[in-house]
Design a protein around this motif. Structure first.
Motif, short mmCIF file in Angstrom:
data_model
loop_
_atom_site.label_atom_id
_atom_site.label_comp_id
_atom_site.label_asym_id
_atom_site.label_seq_id
_atom_site.Cartn_x
_atom_site.Cartn_y
_atom_site.Cartn_z
N UNK B 48 0.78 -1.27 -0.18
CA UNK B 48 0.08 -0.04 -0.03
C UNK B 48 0.82 1.34 -0.02
N UNK B 49 2.10 1.06 0.82
CA UNK B 49 2.90 2.51 0.71
C UNK B 49 3.59 2.47 -0.47
N UNK B 180 -5.44 6.79 -3.25
CA UNK B 180 -5.27 6.85 -1.56
C UNK B 180 -6.50 6.62 -0.89
N UNK B 181 -7.61 7.11 -1.04
CA UNK B 181 -8.72 6.80 -0.34
C UNK B 181 -8.72 5.21 -0.06
N UNK B 182 -8.52 4.50 -1.26
CA UNK B 182 -8.89 3.14 -1.40
C UNK B 182 -7.83 2.49 -0.49
N UNK B 183 -6.50 3.04 -0.43
CA UNK B 183 -5.32 2.48 0.11
C UNK B 183 -5.68 2.41 1.76
N UNK B 188 -6.99 0.51 7.05
CA UNK B 188 -7.77 0.47 8.30
C UNK B 188 -8.59 -0.85 8.35
N UNK B 189 -8.91 -1.48 7.41
CA UNK B 189 -9.43 -2.64 7.33
C UNK B 189 -8.58 -3.98 7.81
N UNK B 190 -7.42 -3.81 7.34
CA UNK B 190 -6.02 -4.68 7.57
C UNK B 190 -5.86 -4.65 9.01
#
Lengths: 337, 506
Positions: B48-49, B180-183, B188-190
């Motif tokens: 993600x980063x 960015x929003x998706x990531x 958060x989910x992770x």
């Protein structure tokens, strides 16, 4: 025996933890797989590679028509392995059609579909593109002196005939003024439209009937001038004309709205252009007696056909004639060639 | 059995693993799970980063492109303005750099707006560079009109390019914002998923540890309790059966084996001790009886050796004086007392016993002028049978003292020793008199060993002092059997028979 129980519980717990962990992995990979999978499926659609890139350049006066044409043309182009993009010279663009043609030439487009309304310098740009080997298909009007590849549309004669017939039908003893609201550059002013409508009226009521047929050109006005000009017509001291002929979509919608606003339904008959949702609604209600439009699908189809043929075999038809659709409240749509 | 053993070997069960292995497996499992979960999270977060990094990278790249374009435009303008070789060099440098940046852009026709814009930029930039080249060339050729025209064209294309770059930047920013929003939402989910996993794993680990420790400690506590009972002497209590091969199972089985062995050993010891005790008691009793018999005899015999020697001397004297009768009498007396003294502590053969009885009768007959008629009927084959010493003489003495003494008729005593013919039979010794007889009450009293008249009997001067009960006791101890002696009497003046049964060890 009692010792066995706790030992088995340990095994059960170990199995549970392994299962939970497996679940975690599945969830993590499934979740992210889904997220990335969605991305990639969208990407696959967006990242399809085409062999050709065609551009479509239109003005702002026929929004719905061009949207319809573009959607169809894009599909047709995709079937021929070409990508079609739309450039609209409307309010939020700092460029006009000339600039867009320039940009298309510089960006190495494989073909241009251009709405031509006689804009100054546009014919030269068409020539310039042709010089660089970029075929230009014009729609709406035909710059017949330019090096355009093909013209797709209805010629003025046919268009004038259709409008003339519609006007003639509406002319009655009370008709004094007929106003044609055109949206063309001066170059095209002397066209068949006026003559056809005039002749049709004459044929209907005979010479010397005293019906005045005038044309007002709304082009080269700044952004909101069309609307203002139309309202001025309705507010003029002499009153609005009995028959108002609109030759584009925006003008039609403005005239219709002004007629409703000034409560002149029944006093003014509008002959509209194109079948956008607003216009069709008005036709259905009987507020606009008739609207004339070109077959958008045919425009799209022939434009792409012309470009494809040229790209593949180096030549194509110079003219593609599309059907005119005359829609009125009584008979719905019918086409004339 | 072997099959079973084999099967067991093939199929390793959890409870067969050693405690070390169990602890190791559990710890390793939990550690591996935690580690892998962390690695997975780490990898995902990195991914993600990287996505976020891309967001900025693309915008930075566009900034560079715009700057390079400016450089080219400036270079062209400066050259056209002053026409120095320095500015020309700058132009070429910037052009080269601009081209290298352009090479990174997409050149394929795609619907993706970013890709399409990149393509437009790339091709438009080529057109633009052609115009700048032309402007420079015309400037060198001093073709004023042409270089002006080319520069104007280039300027226009420069504007288009900037417009494209601006649009592309805008488009990328919009795309990247979505990414960015998706990531962000993914992270958060992770985080939530990972936190849940860690909490569950922590709970499971604690439970696992609890059950493992309980699995070890609870048998130990049981063992402690059981050991306490065993320590208190309860060998019936055992640890619950356990077939696991781990340390707890091995210890449990060892403990149970130990308790079983301990019980067996204790039983054996107890039995031995009891046996020993019984033997000791028997010995002591025998000794006591003998002692009693000897004491009583000695009380009645003062210095028997001196007496025997004196009697021998008397016998010899009688021989010298030709008093043969006296000599025999004195000799028999000597023999009788010698036997009495010699055999007091040992057993003897029946032959010796019978001889002692004969001597006794002879003595009495001399004393009482042949009043006692003694008959014997002996089976010679049993003469060597061994019996406790001094058993016949007391019986005969009883028959004399309590049977035939003071009767009006002639007293008779019949001694018979016979052997029962059947196998496992007895040797029967019967002493029968024709005296006063004996009442059943007295018989019972004698057999039970209580005798109120005993004291009187003992005090009588002519008794050897060995009572009938003493005889019964010694017989029983010697042969380790009851009911060896029986007293039979038909009543008053009908005589008495004492019957002794000795086991025949043929």
């Amino acid at each position: 025996m009692p010792q066995k129980k706790p030992l088995r519980i340990e095994l059960v717990l170990m199995s549970i933890s392994v299962l939970i962990f497996g679940g975690f992995l599945v969830v993590v990979f499934f979740y992210f797989g889904k997220v990335y999978g969605q991305d990639s499926s969208e990407d696959a659609e967006l990242n399809r590679e085409y062999s050709y890139h065609y551009e479509m350049i239109v003005g702002s006066s026929n929004t719905a028509l061009w949207e319809d044409v573009y959607e169809k043309a894009k599909e047709d182009a995709a079937a021929e392995n070409a990508l079609l993009t739309l450039r609209k010279a409307d309010w939020n663009r700092e460029y006009d059609k000339n600039d867009y043609v320039d940009m298309c030439i510089a960006a190495g487009a494989d073909g241009i579909i251009l709405e031509y309304n006689g804009e100054a310098g546009l014919a030269e740009k068409i020539d310039e593109a042709a010089e660089k080997g970029i075929p230009v298909v014009t729609i709406m009007n035909d710059p017949n002196k330019s090096a355009r590849l093909s013209f797709v549309g209805v010629n003025d004669y046919q268009m004038g005939q259709a409008y003339g017939a519609s006007v003639a039908e509406l002319v009655n003893e009370n008709t004094k003024d007929v106003l044609i609201l055109s949206n063309r550059e001066k170059e095209l002013e002397k066209n068949q439209m006026y003559a056809r409508i005039y002749n049709a009226i004459q044929e209907k009521v005979g010479e010397g009937s005293g019906i005045s047929v005038k044309e007002q050109n709304l082009i080269s006005k700044s952004q909101f001038d069309v609307e203002e000009a139309v309202r001025n017509i309705f507010q003029s001291t002499d009153g609005p004309p009995e028959i108002l002929v609109c030759l584009d979509e925006v003008t039609t919608e403005c005239a219709y709205q002004a007629m409703v606003d000034y409560n002149m339904v029944g006093e003014v008959s509008i002959i509209g252009y194109y079948a956008s949702d607003v216009i069709m609604d008005a036709v259905d209600k009987g507020l606009i007696p008739v609207t004339i439009s070109m077959n958008a699908d045919q425009i799209a189809e022939y434009s792409i056909e012309a470009l494809t043929e040229f790209t593949e075999i180096g030549r194509t038809n110079a003219y593609y004639t599309v059907d005119l659709l005359i829609t009125n409240n009584r008979q719905g749509s019918n086409g004339t060639a | 059995m072997a099959q079973l053993e084999k099967e067991r070997k093939r199929k390793i069960r959890w409870q067969d693993l050693s405690l070390t292995a169990k602890v190791l497996i559990e710890v390793i499992l939990m550690t591996v799970i935690m580690f892998t979960a962390n690695v997975v999270m780490f990898v995902q977060v990195n991914r993600m980063a990287a996505g976020i990094g891309q967001v900025y990278e693309s915008n930075v790249g566009l900034g560079e492109l715009a700057a390079a374009l400016d450089e080219v435009q400036n270079g062209t303008y400066n050259y056209l303005l002053v026409k120095t070789s320095d500015s020309l060099e700058k132009y070429y440098k910037s052009e080269e750099e601009f081209r290298s940046l352009l090479d990174r852009l997409n050149s394929r026709v795609m619907e993706n707006p970013v890709m399409l814009l990149e393509r437009n930029i790339r091709i438009t930039a080529e057109s633009y560079l052609t115009e700048t080249e032309a402007a420079i060339t015309h400037k060198r050729g001093r073709n004023v009109e042409k270089y002006r025209e080319s520069f104007e064209n280039a300027q226009k294309l420069y504007e288009y390019l900037n417009s494209y770059i601006y649009e592309l930047n805008d488009q990328q920013f919009s795309d990247n914002s979505q990414s960015f929003l998706a990531v962000q939402s993914e992270i958060r989910s992770l985080a939530v998923i990972s936190m849940v996993l860690l909490v569950i794993m922590m709970g499971v680990s604690i439970l696992m540890l609890f059950f493992m420790v309980r699995g070890v400690v609870s048998p130990l506590s049981n063992l402690a309790v059981t050991a306490k009972y065993v320590g208190e002497g309860d060998f019936n209590i055992k640890m619950p059966q356990n077939d696991s091969l781990d340390e707890v199972g091995v210890m449990t089985r060892a403990f149970n084996t130990m308790v079983s062995s301990l019980e067996e050993y204790m039983n054996l010891t107890r039995e031995n001790m009891e046996k020993e005790q019984r033997m000791k008691e028997k010995e002591l009793l025998m000794e006591a009886h003998l002692k009693e018999a000897q004491l009583k005899y000695l009380q009645s015999q003062i210095n028997p050796h001196f007496l025997f020697n004196s009697l021998n001397a008397g016998a010899q004297l009688a021989m010298l004086e030709d008093a043969e009768q006296t000599s025999i009498f004195v000799e028999k007396m000597a023999d009788f007392f010698r036997y009495n003294v010699k055999k007091g502590s040992e057993d003897a053969t029946l032959c010796e016993e019978i001889e002692a009885v004969e001597n006794y009768i002879y003595i009495l007959n001399v004393r009482f002028a042949g009043d006692i008629h003694f008959y014997k009927e002996i089976d010679e084959s049993v003469m060597e049978t061994r019996v406790p010493s001094m058993i016949l003489q007391p019986v005969v003495e009883n028959a004399v003292n309590h049977g035939i003494r003071n009767i009006d008729r002639e007293g008779e005593i019949r001694l018979s020793v016979t052997r029962e013919k059947e196998q496992g039979g007895c040797i029967l010794i019967s002493v029968k008199d024709n005296g006063k007889g004996i009442s059943q009450e007295t018989i019972d009293r004698i057999m039970e060993g209580r005798s109120p008249k005993k004291r009187e009997d003992v005090s009588e001067g002519d008794s050897t002092g060995i009572g009938l009960y003493n005889v019964i006791s010694r017989l029983e101890l010697y042969f380790d059997r009851k009911d060896l002696l029986e007293i039979i009497s038909d009543g008053e003046d009908k005589g008495t028979e004492v019957l002794i049964r000795i086991p025949d060890h043929r």
